[in-house]
Design a protein around this motif. Structure first.
Motif, short mmCIF file in Angstrom:
data_model
loop_
_atom_site.label_atom_id
_atom_site.label_comp_id
_atom_site.label_asym_id
_atom_site.label_seq_id
_atom_site.Cartn_x
_atom_site.Cartn_y
_atom_site.Cartn_z
N ILE A 1 -4.46 72.13 51.75
CA ILE A 1 -3.21 72.65 52.20
C ILE A 1 -2.22 73.31 51.35
O ILE A 1 -1.27 73.85 51.77
CB ILE A 1 -2.69 71.27 53.07
CG1 ILE A 1 -2.16 70.26 51.74
CG2 ILE A 1 -3.62 70.65 53.84
CD1 ILE A 1 -1.53 68.94 52.30
N SER A 2 -2.54 73.09 50.16
CA SER A 2 -1.38 73.83 49.14
C SER A 2 -2.35 74.28 48.02
O SER A 2 -2.28 73.56 46.89
CB SER A 2 -0.29 72.67 48.87
OG SER A 2 0.65 73.42 47.71
N PRO A 3 -2.73 75.40 48.13
CA PRO A 3 -3.84 76.01 46.96
C PRO A 3 -3.03 76.20 45.68
O PRO A 3 -3.68 76.03 44.59
CB PRO A 3 -4.22 77.08 47.60
CG PRO A 3 -4.12 77.43 48.99
CD PRO A 3 -2.93 76.42 48.89
N LYS A 4 -1.74 76.21 45.44
CA LYS A 4 -1.15 76.37 44.13
C LYS A 4 -1.42 75.28 43.26
O LYS A 4 -1.12 75.17 41.98
CB LYS A 4 0.34 76.67 44.22
CG LYS A 4 1.14 75.61 44.97
CD LYS A 4 2.70 76.00 44.98
CE LYS A 4 3.61 74.98 45.31
NZ LYS A 4 5.15 75.48 45.16
N GLY A 5 -1.63 73.89 44.01
CA GLY A 5 -2.15 72.67 43.12
C GLY A 5 -1.06 72.14 42.38
O GLY A 5 -1.20 71.28 41.49
N THR A 6 0.27 72.10 42.57
CA THR A 6 1.45 71.51 42.25
C THR A 6 1.98 70.56 43.04
O THR A 6 1.94 70.71 44.40
CB THR A 6 2.49 72.53 41.63
OG1 THR A 6 3.07 73.09 42.77
CG2 THR A 6 2.06 73.30 40.68
N VAL A 7 2.79 69.53 42.54
CA VAL A 7 3.56 68.46 43.51
C VAL A 7 4.68 68.68 43.34
O VAL A 7 5.31 69.41 42.20
CB VAL A 7 3.24 66.95 42.82
CG1 VAL A 7 1.37 66.75 43.37
CG2 VAL A 7 3.50 67.06 41.53
N PRO A 8 5.54 68.29 44.21
CA PRO A 8 5.21 67.43 45.45
C PRO A 8 4.53 68.36 46.60
O PRO A 8 4.91 69.70 46.56
CB PRO A 8 6.66 66.95 45.86
CG PRO A 8 7.43 67.86 45.35
CD PRO A 8 7.20 68.57 44.26
N VAL A 9 3.86 67.67 47.55
CA VAL A 9 3.52 68.58 48.65
C VAL A 9 3.51 67.33 49.75
O VAL A 9 3.02 66.33 49.69
CB VAL A 9 1.77 68.81 48.52
CG1 VAL A 9 1.43 69.42 49.89
CG2 VAL A 9 1.55 69.91 47.37
N LEU A 10 4.32 67.76 50.82
CA LEU A 10 4.31 67.05 52.09
C LEU A 10 3.64 67.46 53.02
O LEU A 10 3.88 68.59 53.75
CB LEU A 10 5.84 66.86 52.39
CG LEU A 10 6.19 65.85 53.69
CD1 LEU A 10 5.91 64.28 52.97
CD2 LEU A 10 7.65 65.92 53.76
N ASP A 11 2.62 66.72 53.66
CA ASP A 11 1.91 66.92 54.91
C ASP A 11 2.43 66.28 56.12
O ASP A 11 2.24 65.14 56.09
CB ASP A 11 0.36 66.75 54.71
CG ASP A 11 -0.57 67.05 55.83
OD1 ASP A 11 -0.04 67.74 56.86
OD2 ASP A 11 -1.80 66.91 55.57
N LEU A 12 3.01 67.02 56.87
CA LEU A 12 3.69 66.41 58.04
C LEU A 12 2.74 66.06 59.07
O LEU A 12 3.22 65.26 60.15
CB LEU A 12 4.75 67.38 58.66
CG LEU A 12 5.96 67.84 57.60
CD1 LEU A 12 6.87 68.85 58.44
CD2 LEU A 12 6.45 66.45 57.09
N GLY A 13 1.59 66.31 58.90
CA GLY A 13 0.39 65.79 59.95
C GLY A 13 0.48 66.63 61.29
O GLY A 13 -0.15 66.43 62.38
N ASP A 14 1.40 67.70 61.42
CA ASP A 14 1.38 68.23 62.61
C ASP A 14 0.98 69.79 62.36
O ASP A 14 1.18 70.80 63.18
CB ASP A 14 2.86 68.38 63.24
CG ASP A 14 3.96 68.83 62.40
OD1 ASP A 14 3.46 69.31 61.27
OD2 ASP A 14 5.06 69.02 62.87
N GLY A 15 0.35 70.17 61.18
CA GLY A 15 0.10 71.27 60.88
C GLY A 15 1.04 72.00 60.01
O GLY A 15 0.60 73.12 59.36
N LYS A 16 2.08 71.46 59.92
CA LYS A 16 3.26 71.90 58.88
C LYS A 16 3.00 71.32 57.30
O LYS A 16 2.75 70.16 57.32
CB LYS A 16 4.38 71.74 59.38
CG LYS A 16 5.73 72.35 58.52
CD LYS A 16 6.99 72.26 59.28
CE LYS A 16 8.11 73.14 58.40
NZ LYS A 16 9.24 72.97 58.98
N VAL A 17 3.06 72.05 56.51
CA VAL A 17 3.06 71.67 55.16
C VAL A 17 4.48 72.06 54.19
O VAL A 17 4.60 73.41 54.43
CB VAL A 17 1.76 72.12 54.34
CG1 VAL A 17 2.03 71.64 52.96
CG2 VAL A 17 0.69 71.46 54.98
N ILE A 18 5.00 71.29 53.45
CA ILE A 18 6.08 71.55 52.54
C ILE A 18 5.71 71.50 51.39
O ILE A 18 5.57 70.07 50.79
CB ILE A 18 7.50 70.75 52.96
CG1 ILE A 18 7.65 70.82 54.59
CG2 ILE A 18 8.61 71.22 52.46
CD1 ILE A 18 8.83 70.09 55.13
#
Length: 217
Positions: free
Chosen positions: A46-63
């Motif tokens: 969901i976030s190929p850059k591989g850094t944190v933080p990553v928030l997966d909202l579960g509706d297809g949206k990722v921050i």
């Protein structure tokens, strides 16, 4: 409704600011504290850059930018008014402070930390660069309790993890540095139970582990 998943790392300042905002916003997430040497495939997908933080909202949206996670959380709920909703003119100024922190201060801080670690002769030069950026904050804190005013704001919690790093590079020097208001501000945050909650240590997450509920439990 699916509970968002936060990929985090306890000591990462960017992840730290995200956790602080989630706590202050009284949001609930599933916390996954990851091993940066063995990044989970679920996060990289969901976030190929591989850094944190990553928030997966579960509706297809990722921050996957820490400030965006902070703003997302506080937009859901902001009981402490960290976004200063009573004064819309403050928001651009807050974001500018944070942007400057993330570029100017963090750049100098990284050099200061590296110089200290490797006993570089430029240590004092880089520390002075950090202090040049910190002095306007020291001045502000001499006028009111927090950076933007008498109440804490987004800026305080966005910058806090980096001030914490700065204070730990050379503790003896920091203890007597001409930054008394900054020291008092940092101690105030340390004494806040929310900070302690944000810094609780959790086992590194692996696929199949029981979920760890974090935030408004």
């Amino acid at each position: 409704m699916t509970t968002p998943i936060l990929y985090s790392l306890r000591q990462c300042p960017y992840a730290m600011r995200s956790r602080l905002a989630i706590l202050h916003a009284r949001q609930t997430v599933i916390l996954r504290d990851i091993d940066m040497n063995n990044k989970p495939e679920e996060m990289l997908l969901i976030s190929p850059k591989g850094t944190v933080p990553v928030l997966d909202l579960g509706d297809g949206k990722v921050i996957d930018e820490s400030i965006d996670i902070m703003v997302w959380a506080l937009t859901q709920s902001d009981p402490s008014n960290l976004l200063y909703s009573h004064d819309d003119t403050q928001r651009p100024a807050m974001l500018e402070w944070i942007k400057n922190n993330d570029v100017a201060f963090v750049g100098a801080l990284q050099k200061y930390r590296a110089a200290s670690r490797y006993h570089d002769d430029n240590k004092e030069e880089y520390r002075d660069m950090c202090c040049k950026w910190l002095m306007p904050i020291e001045q502000r804190l001499s006028q009111h309790a927090y950076i933007m005013g008498e109440q804490p704001s987004l800026v305080d919690y966005a910058i806090l993890p980096f001030i914490r790093q700065f204070s730990r590079v050379d503790k003896k020097w920091y203890a007597q540095a001409p930054l008394p208001n900054l020291r008092a501000w940092l101690i105030k945050h340390y004494d806040d139970p929310t900070f302690s909650k944000a810094m609780v240590s959790h086992p590194k997450w692996k696929t199949g582990d029981e979920p760890i509920v974090f935030g408004n439990e």
